[in-house]
Motif scaffolding. Structure first.
Motif, PDB file in Angstrom:
ATOM      1  N   GLN A   1      11.006   0.670  -2.102  1.00 17.05           N
ATOM      2  CA  GLN A   1      10.991   0.145  -0.742  1.00 17.05           C
ATOM      3  C   GLN A   1       9.724   0.568  -0.009  1.00 17.05           C
ATOM      4  O   GLN A   1       9.111  -0.225   0.707  1.00 17.05           O
ATOM      5  CB  GLN A   1      12.220   0.637   0.024  1.00 17.05           C
ATOM      6  CG  GLN A   1      13.524   0.064  -0.479  1.00 17.05           C
ATOM      7  CD  GLN A   1      14.722   0.692   0.212  1.00 17.05           C
ATOM      8  OE1 GLN A   1      14.686   1.850   0.634  1.00 17.05           O
ATOM      9  NE2 GLN A   1      15.806  -0.073   0.323  1.00 17.05           N
ATOM     10  N   ILE A   2       9.337   1.818  -0.179  1.00 21.18           N
ATOM     11  CA  ILE A   2       8.119   2.325   0.463  1.00 21.18           C
ATOM     12  C   ILE A   2       6.897   1.585  -0.061  1.00 21.18           C
ATOM     13  O   ILE A   2       6.045   1.123   0.705  1.00 21.18           O
ATOM     14  CB  ILE A   2       7.983   3.848   0.254  1.00 21.18           C
ATOM     15  CG1 ILE A   2       9.125   4.578   0.966  1.00 21.18           C
ATOM     16  CG2 ILE A   2       6.624   4.355   0.730  1.00 21.18           C
ATOM     17  CD1 ILE A   2       9.263   6.041   0.610  1.00 21.18           C
ATOM     18  N   LYS A   3       6.819   1.430  -1.385  1.00 21.94           N
ATOM     19  CA  LYS A   3       5.690   0.701  -1.981  1.00 21.94           C
ATOM     20  C   LYS A   3       5.672  -0.748  -1.515  1.00 21.94           C
ATOM     21  O   LYS A   3       4.615  -1.294  -1.217  1.00 21.94           O
ATOM     22  CB  LYS A   3       5.758   0.775  -3.505  1.00 21.94           C
ATOM     23  CG  LYS A   3       5.390   2.124  -4.064  1.00 21.94           C
ATOM     24  CD  LYS A   3       5.485   2.145  -5.580  1.00 21.94           C
ATOM     25  CE  LYS A   3       5.080   3.490  -6.143  1.00 21.94           C
ATOM     26  NZ  LYS A   3       5.229   3.544  -7.611  1.00 21.94           N
ATOM     27  N   GLY A   4       6.853  -1.367  -1.448  1.00 24.43           N
ATOM     28  CA  GLY A   4       6.940  -2.746  -0.975  1.00 24.43           C
ATOM     29  C   GLY A   4       6.478  -2.880   0.456  1.00 24.43           C
ATOM     30  O   GLY A   4       5.749  -3.815   0.811  1.00 24.43           O
ATOM     31  N   HIS A   5       6.892  -1.935   1.302  1.00 26.28           N
ATOM     32  CA  HIS A   5       6.488  -1.938   2.710  1.00 26.28           C
ATOM     33  C   HIS A   5       4.965  -1.879   2.838  1.00 26.28           C
ATOM     34  O   HIS A   5       4.355  -2.678   3.550  1.00 26.28           O
ATOM     35  CB  HIS A   5       7.136  -0.746   3.422  1.00 26.28           C
ATOM     36  CG  HIS A   5       6.638  -0.518   4.809  1.00 26.28           C
ATOM     37  ND1 HIS A   5       6.998  -1.326   5.859  1.00 26.28           N
ATOM     38  CD2 HIS A   5       5.806   0.428   5.320  1.00 26.28           C
ATOM     39  CE1 HIS A   5       6.412  -0.891   6.962  1.00 26.28           C
ATOM     40  NE2 HIS A   5       5.687   0.173   6.661  1.00 26.28           N
ATOM     41  N   PHE A   6       4.345  -0.941   2.128  1.00 24.75           N
ATOM     42  CA  PHE A   6       2.897  -0.808   2.233  1.00 24.75           C
ATOM     43  C   PHE A   6       2.162  -1.964   1.562  1.00 24.75           C
ATOM     44  O   PHE A   6       1.096  -2.381   2.020  1.00 24.75           O
ATOM     45  CB  PHE A   6       2.429   0.551   1.706  1.00 24.75           C
ATOM     46  CG  PHE A   6       2.666   1.642   2.703  1.00 24.75           C
ATOM     47  CD1 PHE A   6       1.872   1.757   3.837  1.00 24.75           C
ATOM     48  CD2 PHE A   6       3.714   2.536   2.550  1.00 24.75           C
ATOM     49  CE1 PHE A   6       2.101   2.737   4.785  1.00 24.75           C
ATOM     50  CE2 PHE A   6       3.958   3.521   3.487  1.00 24.75           C
ATOM     51  CZ  PHE A   6       3.146   3.617   4.608  1.00 24.75           C
ATOM     52  N   PHE A   7       2.739  -2.528   0.513  1.00 19.81           N
ATOM     53  CA  PHE A   7       2.133  -3.700  -0.121  1.00 19.81           C
ATOM     54  C   PHE A   7       2.086  -4.867   0.866  1.00 19.81           C
ATOM     55  O   PHE A   7       1.061  -5.548   0.981  1.00 19.81           O
ATOM     56  CB  PHE A   7       2.907  -4.104  -1.385  1.00 19.81           C
ATOM     57  CG  PHE A   7       2.385  -5.356  -2.013  1.00 19.81           C
ATOM     58  CD1 PHE A   7       1.185  -5.350  -2.713  1.00 19.81           C
ATOM     59  CD2 PHE A   7       3.083  -6.552  -1.897  1.00 19.81           C
ATOM     60  CE1 PHE A   7       0.696  -6.508  -3.283  1.00 19.81           C
ATOM     61  CE2 PHE A   7       2.593  -7.715  -2.463  1.00 19.81           C
ATOM     62  CZ  PHE A   7       1.396  -7.700  -3.164  1.00 19.81           C
ATOM     63  N   ILE A   8       3.166  -5.076   1.587  1.00 17.52           N
ATOM     64  CA  ILE A   8       3.201  -6.150   2.587  1.00 17.52           C
ATOM     65  C   ILE A   8       2.178  -5.883   3.691  1.00 17.52           C
ATOM     66  O   ILE A   8       1.457  -6.778   4.130  1.00 17.52           O
ATOM     67  CB  ILE A   8       4.629  -6.314   3.159  1.00 17.52           C
ATOM     68  CG1 ILE A   8       5.532  -6.914   2.083  1.00 17.52           C
ATOM     69  CG2 ILE A   8       4.633  -7.182   4.412  1.00 17.52           C
ATOM     70  CD1 ILE A   8       7.003  -6.874   2.414  1.00 17.52           C
ATOM     71  N   CYS A   9       2.085  -4.626   4.131  1.00 16.19           N
ATOM     72  CA  CYS A   9       1.115  -4.273   5.184  1.00 16.19           C
ATOM     73  C   CYS A   9      -0.318  -4.483   4.703  1.00 16.19           C
ATOM     74  O   CYS A   9      -1.150  -5.048   5.424  1.00 16.19           O
ATOM     75  CB  CYS A   9       1.319  -2.836   5.639  1.00 16.19           C
ATOM     76  SG  CYS A   9       2.859  -2.594   6.546  1.00 16.19           S
TER      77      CYS A   9
END
Length: 147
Positions: free
Chosen positions: A62-70
């Motif tokens: 989830q953390i990686k996904g969040h930063f990937f989107i950002c």
């Protein structure tokens, strides 16, 4: 100390960059510095415009996904800023537009665009060939605007 004041006035408006690079031209050093500034600004955009922190996620994916989107959002906005709008507008102007673009449905097929038209909106409309300067928008026009 008048001599020091005169020297400061003489150099006013100039930047001095100190580097250990001896095989680069002055222009290459300046360009490298300018690119570094753009990278730092991109991180500042993620923090301030995209609210990347604090992150209340716990799972690694989830953390990686969040930063990937950002990161993807910053990349796309920088492409818009530098390539499409030719660096004519700041990142904050672009994000301000994104936050403020609103339409209100007035009947089953028509909408009113609440955005105040500015030079930026006019330029963006022309560059992207989108009807974002129209006061009235139809369902078809609104659906043609990429989101």
């Amino acid at each position: 100390n008048q001599k020091a004041i005169d020297k400061d006035k003489e150099l006013a408006g100039y930047n001095m960059l100190v580097t250990s690079e001896i095989n680069m031209s002055s222009k290459d050093i300046y360009n490298a510095y300018h690119q570094l500034w753009q990278i730092e600004e991109s991180f500042r955009i993620m923090k301030s415009e995209l609210d990347t922190r604090p992150v209340y996620l716990q799972k690694e994916n989830q953390i990686k996904g969040h930063f990937f989107i950002c990161y993807t959002a910053v990349l796309l906005s920088r492409i818009l800023q530098f390539k499409i709008l030719e660096n004519k507008y700041s990142a904050s102007t672009i994000y301000d537009f994104m936050r403020k673009f609103r339409v209100v449905r007035i009947n089953s097929t028509r909408f009113i665009n609440l955005l105040t038209s500015k030079e930026f909106v006019t330029d963006l409309s022309k560059k992207l060939n989108q009807p974002i300067t129209n006061y009235y928008l139809t369902d078809k026009q609104l659906n043609s605007i990429p989101t």
